[in-house]
Structures are given as structure tokens and as C-alpha cells.
Motif scaffolding. Structure first.
Motif, short mmCIF file in Angstrom:
data_model
loop_
_atom_site.label_atom_id
_atom_site.label_comp_id
_atom_site.label_asym_id
_atom_site.label_seq_id
_atom_site.Cartn_x
_atom_site.Cartn_y
_atom_site.Cartn_z
N GLY A 1 34.92 42.78 -0.75
CA GLY A 1 35.73 41.72 -0.16
C GLY A 1 37.12 42.16 0.26
O GLY A 1 37.87 41.38 0.82
N GLN A 2 37.48 43.42 0.01
CA GLN A 2 38.84 43.89 0.30
C GLN A 2 38.88 44.84 1.47
O GLN A 2 39.95 45.23 1.93
CB GLN A 2 39.42 44.62 -0.92
N VAL A 3 37.72 45.21 1.93
CA VAL A 3 37.55 46.31 2.85
C VAL A 3 37.62 45.82 4.30
O VAL A 3 37.27 44.68 4.57
CB VAL A 3 36.18 46.95 2.49
N PRO A 4 38.12 46.64 5.25
CA PRO A 4 38.17 46.18 6.66
C PRO A 4 36.78 45.83 7.18
O PRO A 4 35.78 46.39 6.73
CB PRO A 4 38.76 47.38 7.41
N GLN A 5 36.75 44.93 8.14
CA GLN A 5 35.47 44.34 8.54
C GLN A 5 34.46 45.36 9.09
O GLN A 5 33.26 45.24 8.79
CB GLN A 5 35.68 43.21 9.54
N GLY B 1 42.95 38.65 2.22
CA GLY B 1 43.13 39.44 1.00
C GLY B 1 44.55 39.98 0.87
O GLY B 1 45.35 39.88 1.80
N TYR B 2 44.84 40.55 -0.29
CA TYR B 2 46.20 40.97 -0.59
C TYR B 2 46.65 42.16 0.25
O TYR B 2 47.70 42.12 0.90
CB TYR B 2 46.31 41.31 -2.07
N GLY B 3 45.88 43.22 0.25
CA GLY B 3 46.29 44.47 0.88
C GLY B 3 46.49 44.37 2.38
O GLY B 3 47.28 45.11 2.96
N ALA B 4 45.78 43.46 3.02
CA ALA B 4 45.84 43.36 4.47
C ALA B 4 47.01 42.49 4.96
O ALA B 4 47.24 42.40 6.16
CB ALA B 4 44.53 42.80 5.02
N VAL B 5 47.73 41.88 4.04
CA VAL B 5 48.82 40.97 4.44
C VAL B 5 50.17 41.58 4.11
O VAL B 5 50.56 41.66 2.94
CB VAL B 5 48.67 39.60 3.75
N SER B 6 50.88 42.04 5.14
CA SER B 6 52.21 42.60 4.94
C SER B 6 53.27 41.51 5.15
O SER B 6 52.98 40.44 5.68
CB SER B 6 52.45 43.73 5.93
N LEU B 7 54.49 41.83 4.75
CA LEU B 7 55.57 40.87 4.97
C LEU B 7 55.76 40.59 6.45
O LEU B 7 56.07 39.46 6.84
CB LEU B 7 56.87 41.42 4.37
N ARG B 8 55.58 41.61 7.28
CA ARG B 8 55.74 41.40 8.72
C ARG B 8 54.66 40.48 9.27
O ARG B 8 54.87 39.74 10.22
CB ARG B 8 55.75 42.75 9.44
#
Lengths: 209, 209
Positions: free
Chosen positions: A123-127, B34-41
Motif C-alpha cells: 500500500g506504500q509503493v508507487p502505482q 500515504g505518508y511517504g508520497a506527501v511532501s510539504l510542497r
DNA sequence: GCAAATATCTAACAACTGTTAGGTGGCTGG
DNA sequence: CCAGCCACCTAACAGTTGTTAGATATTTGC
């Protein structure tokens, strides 16, 4: 847990990590830390090599992740299919389901870093990576659907159950154990018995005895 | 879904996004990606401001994440407690459990981006952030344990169930729906009925009628 | 003993991350 | 009308990321 391709009996450079070593270490790190927290430099460090060396074995990070995800499904699929097909011909529905549940939880919690890594990071991995893993996933789901459909058609399950939904509930519940299971507090087999008990008979006290 | 601190009735600059706006958008993005894919920008972009502006409202990215996680638990906890305590005095055990399950799934699947974000990203977040969210989590778990213990002591549940394990199984199974639930294929309430059916009575066809 | 293959290395890149410093415009209370 | 605050801005930083190019040691086949 290892299952090296036995192409040749002797891997060439003596202390080489190799493609399989990188994959094993990646699976372990992904299982332990999740996708985003594991960089190529972390994998390389754990393997005792430098990050750029990984590109000798894999074309990209995504290629590693796909390889880990795919083998995670293969392990649990083989484990489940083999356990069920090893049962005697006349095995009852309840025992079949218990066996399938046990095989799934064993692969997830005892057997394989690959399977647990798959469940943890899918669920964390790019599509694109998810998409690459989908065919194997679908095949495993189809195996469960076939098993559940057979049991229902034999009259063992309630007639009105939605097979797809039941499978999603069941596998989802089993996979969720990864978040809290602690081998020091109990075995995977004992846990699989608990899950089978609840799914087969529910938790309500009955007044029929 | 909103619940702004009502400190003053009129927020000063007319078209300001504000702390609450940033939080709402963060929750939605965390839930979706998800967490890792969301940056502050990314958060700032979705809010129509620049990344550095976020530091007017929050001291760090972790502070945002903790705020999202905490409110996710508060929403589902309040939802569950309120639904159960609104039941008539003489409500039976089965109806109580069905209500609690329904409230949990509603918060998760219908009501709140915060709750779904919590379930989705809790396992991906750095440990200090997880630790900060733990007290609220523990309180919600304690609420469930109290409810389940009461039902068991009333004789409604099988006497030998392990409360902690049952709670982990139940909440784990419910949270796993987030991975596949599609509002176009069925309502959260219908789903909660399915889960209650399975957990209460199991899936085996019985021969007692 | 030599050529080739294998598995690694060093060095560097562009892009992106969270974060800081300091400036700017508009609304509000006095 | 003006001081002050609120909510934003621009510009830049140091560190990390996946990735590439090219050199290097070790082992193997002939």
C-alpha cells in the motif's frame, strides 16, 4: 526462506553478495521498516556493498521492489495450495479452511520475509509497482475464491455469502496480524486456530447445547 | 469533519487557508497517497500556498502528522462511544456489538479523512510520531476492551475468549477494509452488517434448525 | 598465462526533501 | 490614520534520493 536459483552449484566470486543476497536483504528491510524508510544506500549498507553496485543486479529500485513483491505472493500461494492439496480426499470443509488459514499465516508470520514485506509495503509503493504485482495477486485471490466457492457449493458455508467479500474479509483480517503479532506472545499456529474458530463459528455464546 | 477551534467567530484575513485548512488538506492527501508520497510542497500546493508558509502554523512536518493522527483517533473514538451510549438501557449484547462495529466503519469509510489517514499511514510514520499518537490509541483500545469484557461477563460471548486478541482481530479486520472498500460497490453500513454477521455467528452452515 | 566475465568500486549528477531567515501586504483596534 | 498583527511570500540552505559513467579487482574457461 532462501530458495536460490540453483543455476550453477558454485557462485563465481567467493564473497559476493549477488542478486539473491540483495533481494533477501531488501525483503528483510522492507518488512522491518516499510517502503519509504528503505533507500538503496540502506540496502547496500546492510549488504556490505555500495549503492551503485546494486545497479549491476537490478535496473532500478522499482525492479527490486517488484521482485520482492512477486516472490512474496508466490511463497504464500504455493504454501497455501500445497497445504490444501496435501489433505486426504475426504477431508471435511472445516478442516480444509483451517488448513488454508494456517498456511497463509505461517507464510506471513513465520516463513517468509518476502510475504510479510509484500503485505507491509504494497500500500506504500508507487502505482506502477503495484500494477506489476497485480497479476500474481489476482491468481492467489482466485485460488481462495475457488476454494470458498467449492465449500459453499458443497453446502458447508451459508448459502448467501458473497465469495469475493468473504475472501477480502478473511485475507484482510489475516494480513492485519502483521501489525501486532509478536512471536514471543504466541505461535502463528495458535493464532491461526483462533482466527479459524472465530470465522467458522463466531464469538457469540450459543444456547443449543 | 471540521470542528474548528471557535476561539473567535471571524478569522482575520478573508481568503486565508489557515491552520485548519492545512490540516484538512494534509489528512486528505495522507489518506489518498500515504505518508511517504506527501511532501510539504505537495500539501502547500494543494492548499494554494507555498511550502514555507506552512511553518507559520506548524513547527515541523511531524507536528502536522501527529495532529492528523490524533484527530483521526478522536473522531472514531467519539463516534463509537457516542453510538453505544445512545442505545437504550436494555439493549442486547448482539445489538451493542453491531452498533460499535458500525460506528467504527462509518468513521473510517464515510465520516473522516482523519481516521482513514490514521489507519493508512500509522505504520509508515517515523517512530517518534507513532509514539506521540499512542496514548490516544491506547484509550480507544481500552474502550473496546471494556465493552468486550462487559459482554463476556454478561455471558453473551464465549467464556474462553481472549479479550485483547479478540479486539486486535476485530479492529484489524475492520481497518483492513480501507484497502479495498469502494463506496460505489456498497455502503459502509451494509459492510458493517456483513462483518457483524461473520464475527457473531461465523460462516459455517449450521444443522440446528 | 591470457582474455573474458563477474561483481564490485569511486565520483558525480540533478531532483527533491524539510527547514530557516527575512521581507510584504492587508486587515483591525485605538 | 497609524501601529501592529496575521497570514502569507521569496530565496536559499544542507542533506538525501535514485541514477549514471567509468575504473578496478577477482575468478574462470581455454
Amino acid at each position: 526462506m532462501t530458495e536460490t536459483t540453483p543455476s550453477k552449484l558454485c557462485d563465481t566470486p567467493r564473497n559476493a553478495v549477488g542478486r539473491v543476497g540483495v533481494l533477501d536483504i531488501s525483503a528483510r528491510l522492507f518488512r522491518e521498516q516499510g517502503y519509504g524508510a528503505v533507500s538503496l544506500r540502506k540496502i547496500a549498507g546492510a549488504a556490505g556493498i555500495k549503492a551503485a553496485s546494486i545497479y549491476y543486479h537490478f535496473g532500478s529500485k522499482d525492479e527490486i521492489v517488484v521482485a520482492v513483491l512477486d516472490r512474496g505472493i508466490r511463497v504464500v500461494h504455493d504454501s497455501m495450495r500445497q497445504a490444501v492439496s496435501a489433505l486426504p480426499e475426504n477431508t471435511g470443509a472445516e478442516a480444509i479452511l483451517r488448513t488454508a488459514i494456517q498456511a497463509h499465516l505461517r507464510a506471513l508470520l513465520d516463513l517468509s520475509d518476502y510475504t510479510s514485506a509484500n503485505v507491509r509495503i504494497f500500500g506504500q509503493v508507487p502505482q506502477p509497482v503495484r500494477d506489476a504485482n497485480l497479476p500474481l495477486r489476482r491468481a492467489y485471490e482466485a485460488e481462495w475464491d475457488a476454494l470458498l466457492t467449492r465449500l459453499r457449493d458443497d453446502g458447508a458455508l451459508k448459502r448467501d455469502v458473497d465469495i469475493r467479500r468473504l475472501r477480502l474479509m478473511l485475507i484482510g483480517a489475516l494480513n492485519a496480524t502483521l501489525d501486532w503479532f509478536d512471536p514471543d506472545r504466541g505461535s502463528a499456529d495458535a493464532l491461526s486456530r483462533s482466527y479459524a474458530d472465530v470465522f467458522l463459528n463466531g464469538i457469540l455464546q450459543r444456547q443449543d447445547t
